[in-house]
Scaffold this motif. Structure first.
Motif, PDB file in Angstrom:
ATOM      1  N   ILE A  15      12.154  64.323  -2.969  1.00  0.00           N
ATOM      2  CA  ILE A  15      13.364  63.690  -3.504  1.00  0.00           C
ATOM      3  C   ILE A  15      14.477  63.702  -2.467  1.00  0.00           C
ATOM      4  O   ILE A  15      15.151  62.691  -2.259  1.00  0.00           O
ATOM      5  N   LEU A  16      14.671  64.849  -1.809  1.00  0.00           N
ATOM      6  CA  LEU A  16      15.707  64.932  -0.771  1.00  0.00           C
ATOM      7  C   LEU A  16      15.412  63.971   0.380  1.00  0.00           C
ATOM      8  O   LEU A  16      16.326  63.367   0.941  1.00  0.00           O
ATOM      9  N   HIS A  17      14.141  63.825   0.737  1.00  0.00           N
ATOM     10  CA  HIS A  17      13.758  62.908   1.802  1.00  0.00           C
ATOM     11  C   HIS A  17      14.079  61.470   1.416  1.00  0.00           C
ATOM     12  O   HIS A  17      14.590  60.692   2.231  1.00  0.00           O
ATOM     13  N   LYS A  18      13.799  61.104   0.157  1.00  0.00           N
ATOM     14  CA  LYS A  18      14.112  59.753  -0.311  1.00  0.00           C
ATOM     15  C   LYS A  18      15.614  59.505  -0.310  1.00  0.00           C
ATOM     16  O   LYS A  18      16.081  58.435   0.091  1.00  0.00           O
ATOM     17  N   ILE A  19      16.384  60.493  -0.767  1.00  0.00           N
ATOM     18  CA  ILE A  19      17.844  60.362  -0.752  1.00  0.00           C
ATOM     19  C   ILE A  19      18.349  60.182   0.666  1.00  0.00           C
ATOM     20  O   ILE A  19      19.206  59.332   0.938  1.00  0.00           O
ATOM     21  N   PHE A  20      17.800  60.961   1.589  1.00  0.00           N
ATOM     22  CA  PHE A  20      18.195  60.868   2.996  1.00  0.00           C
ATOM     23  C   PHE A  20      17.886  59.474   3.548  1.00  0.00           C
ATOM     24  O   PHE A  20      18.716  58.874   4.229  1.00  0.00           O
ATOM     25  N   LEU A  21      16.713  58.949   3.245  1.00  0.00           N
ATOM     26  CA  LEU A  21      16.347  57.617   3.718  1.00  0.00           C
ATOM     27  C   LEU A  21      17.249  56.541   3.120  1.00  0.00           C
ATOM     28  O   LEU A  21      17.618  55.579   3.803  1.00  0.00           O
ATOM     29  N   ILE A  22      17.605  56.692   1.850  1.00  0.00           N
ATOM     30  CA  ILE A  22      18.513  55.728   1.218  1.00  0.00           C
ATOM     31  C   ILE A  22      19.875  55.765   1.902  1.00  0.00           C
ATOM     32  O   ILE A  22      20.468  54.716   2.182  1.00  0.00           O
ATOM     33  N   LEU A  23      20.376  56.967   2.181  1.00  0.00           N
ATOM     34  CA  LEU A  23      21.674  57.084   2.863  1.00  0.00           C
ATOM     35  C   LEU A  23      21.628  56.474   4.261  1.00  0.00           C
ATOM     36  O   LEU A  23      22.571  55.791   4.679  1.00  0.00           O
ATOM     37  N   ILE A  24      20.534  56.696   4.977  1.00  0.00           N
ATOM     38  CA  ILE A  24      20.384  56.078   6.306  1.00  0.00           C
ATOM     39  C   ILE A  24      20.370  54.559   6.171  1.00  0.00           C
ATOM     40  O   ILE A  24      20.975  53.848   6.967  1.00  0.00           O
ATOM     41  N   GLY A  25      19.681  54.051   5.148  1.00  0.00           N
ATOM     42  CA  GLY A  25      19.652  52.609   4.915  1.00  0.00           C
ATOM     43  C   GLY A  25      21.026  52.046   4.626  1.00  0.00           C
ATOM     44  O   GLY A  25      21.403  50.976   5.120  1.00  0.00           O
ATOM     45  N   ILE A  26      21.813  52.764   3.828  1.00  0.00           N
ATOM     46  CA  ILE A  26      23.175  52.317   3.519  1.00  0.00           C
ATOM     47  C   ILE A  26      24.015  52.259   4.784  1.00  0.00           C
ATOM     48  O   ILE A  26      24.754  51.288   5.014  1.00  0.00           O
ATOM     49  N   VAL A  27      23.914  53.284   5.621  1.00  0.00           N
ATOM     50  CA  VAL A  27      24.678  53.303   6.876  1.00  0.00           C
ATOM     51  C   VAL A  27      24.229  52.159   7.785  1.00  0.00           C
ATOM     52  O   VAL A  27      25.061  51.469   8.385  1.00  0.00           O
ATOM     53  N   LEU A  28      22.923  51.928   7.876  1.00  0.00           N
ATOM     54  CA  LEU A  28      22.415  50.846   8.713  1.00  0.00           C
ATOM     55  C   LEU A  28      22.900  49.492   8.213  1.00  0.00           C
ATOM     56  O   LEU A  28      23.342  48.646   9.014  1.00  0.00           O
ATOM     57  N   ILE A  29      22.860  49.279   6.916  1.00  0.00           N
ATOM     58  CA  ILE A  29      23.371  48.030   6.344  1.00  0.00           C
ATOM     59  C   ILE A  29      24.860  47.885   6.630  1.00  0.00           C
ATOM     60  O   ILE A  29      25.345  46.797   6.968  1.00  0.00           O
ATOM     61  N   GLY A  30      25.597  48.997   6.516  1.00  0.00           N
ATOM     62  CA  GLY A  30      27.025  48.964   6.811  1.00  0.00           C
ATOM     63  C   GLY A  30      27.316  48.620   8.259  1.00  0.00           C
ATOM     64  O   GLY A  30      28.224  47.830   8.552  1.00  0.00           O
ATOM     65  N   LYS A  31      26.537  49.196   9.185  1.00  0.00           N
ATOM     66  CA  LYS A  31      26.751  48.903  10.613  1.00  0.00           C
ATOM     67  C   LYS A  31      26.427  47.441  10.930  1.00  0.00           C
ATOM     68  O   LYS A  31      27.146  46.788  11.677  1.00  0.00           O
ATOM     69  N   ILE A  32      25.337  46.937  10.368  1.00  0.00           N
ATOM     70  CA  ILE A  32      24.950  45.550  10.641  1.00  0.00           C
ATOM     71  C   ILE A  32      25.906  44.570   9.968  1.00  0.00           C
ATOM     72  O   ILE A  32      26.317  43.570  10.578  1.00  0.00           O
ATOM     73  N   SER A  33      26.296  44.853   8.726  1.00  0.00           N
ATOM     74  CA  SER A  33      27.203  43.935   8.042  1.00  0.00           C
ATOM     75  C   SER A  33      28.583  43.915   8.686  1.00  0.00           C
ATOM     76  O   SER A  33      29.319  42.929   8.540  1.00  0.00           O
ATOM     77  N   ASN A  34      28.933  44.964   9.419  1.00  0.00           N
ATOM     78  CA  ASN A  34      30.209  44.984  10.135  1.00  0.00           C
ATOM     79  C   ASN A  34      30.267  43.891  11.201  1.00  0.00           C
ATOM     80  O   ASN A  34      31.329  43.367  11.502  1.00  0.00           O
ATOM     81  N   TRP A  35      29.127  43.516  11.756  1.00  0.00           N
ATOM     82  CA  TRP A  35      29.096  42.452  12.771  1.00  0.00           C
ATOM     83  C   TRP A  35      29.576  41.137  12.180  1.00  0.00           C
ATOM     84  O   TRP A  35      30.169  40.315  12.873  1.00  0.00           O
ATOM     85  N   PHE A  36      29.298  40.912  10.903  1.00  0.00           N
ATOM     86  CA  PHE A  36      29.631  39.642  10.274  1.00  0.00           C
ATOM     87  C   PHE A  36      30.917  39.696   9.452  1.00  0.00           C
ATOM     88  O   PHE A  36      31.624  38.707   9.351  1.00  0.00           O
ATOM     89  N   LEU A  37      31.200  40.834   8.857  1.00  0.00           N
ATOM     90  CA  LEU A  37      32.334  40.945   7.947  1.00  0.00           C
ATOM     91  C   LEU A  37      33.569  41.585   8.582  1.00  0.00           C
ATOM     92  O   LEU A  37      34.635  41.564   7.965  1.00  0.00           O
ATOM     93  N   ASN A  38      33.420  42.170   9.753  1.00  0.00           N
ATOM     94  CA  ASN A  38      34.531  42.804  10.480  1.00  0.00           C
ATOM     95  C   ASN A  38      35.361  43.710   9.578  1.00  0.00           C
ATOM     96  O   ASN A  38      36.499  43.408   9.225  1.00  0.00           O
TER      97      ASN A  38
END
Length: 124
Positions: A15-38
């Motif tokens: 469960i902790l591993h899944k939560i960690f992966l979800i958080l990493i995914g959220i951060v990755l989406i945030g970093k990539i979406s920053n390129w377009f949404l500034n």
């Protein structure tokens, strides 16, 4: 008195591993979406803090996996710095030390000579 069985501990790790992966995914989406949404500087600061904290947590956990004390210490110290650097003020070498703390454990793990047990070789 409640005790945790081995099966419960394994489930908690999953469960902790899944939560960690979800958080990493959220951060990755945030970093990539920053390129377009500034995003604003404050939002970027929050995303960067999350990113470095998650990397630091991964290094802290990785510090308990290795069998060599020196490598454990390298991972743990780098993980603590990556988490702590988010909460201390800016200074001249903060970013340079952060880059070194990100690269050192990865390079150490990559170029670490693999040791084989004599028993393992005898079994093969």
């Amino acid at each position: 008195m409640a005790t945790i069985s081995k099966q419960n501990a394994i489930e908690m790790k999953k469960i902790l591993h899944k939560i960690f992966l979800i958080l990493i995914g959220i951060v990755l989406i945030g970093k990539i979406s920053n390129w377009f949404l500034n995003y604003s500087d404050e939002t970027n600061q929050i995303i960067n803090t999350g990113m470095f904290t998650l990397i630091g947590i991964a290094y802290l956990v990785g510090g308990f996996v290795w069998n060599k004390k020196l490598i454990n210490i390298i991972f743990i110290v780098c993980g603590i710095y990556l988490i702590g650097m988010n909460f201390i003020g800016d200074f001249a070498l903060k970013s340079i030390i952060g880059i070194v703390c990100i690269l050192t454990p990865m390079l150490t793990a990559r170029f670490l000579p693999e040791e084989t047990d004599e028993k393992e070789l005898a079994e093969n």
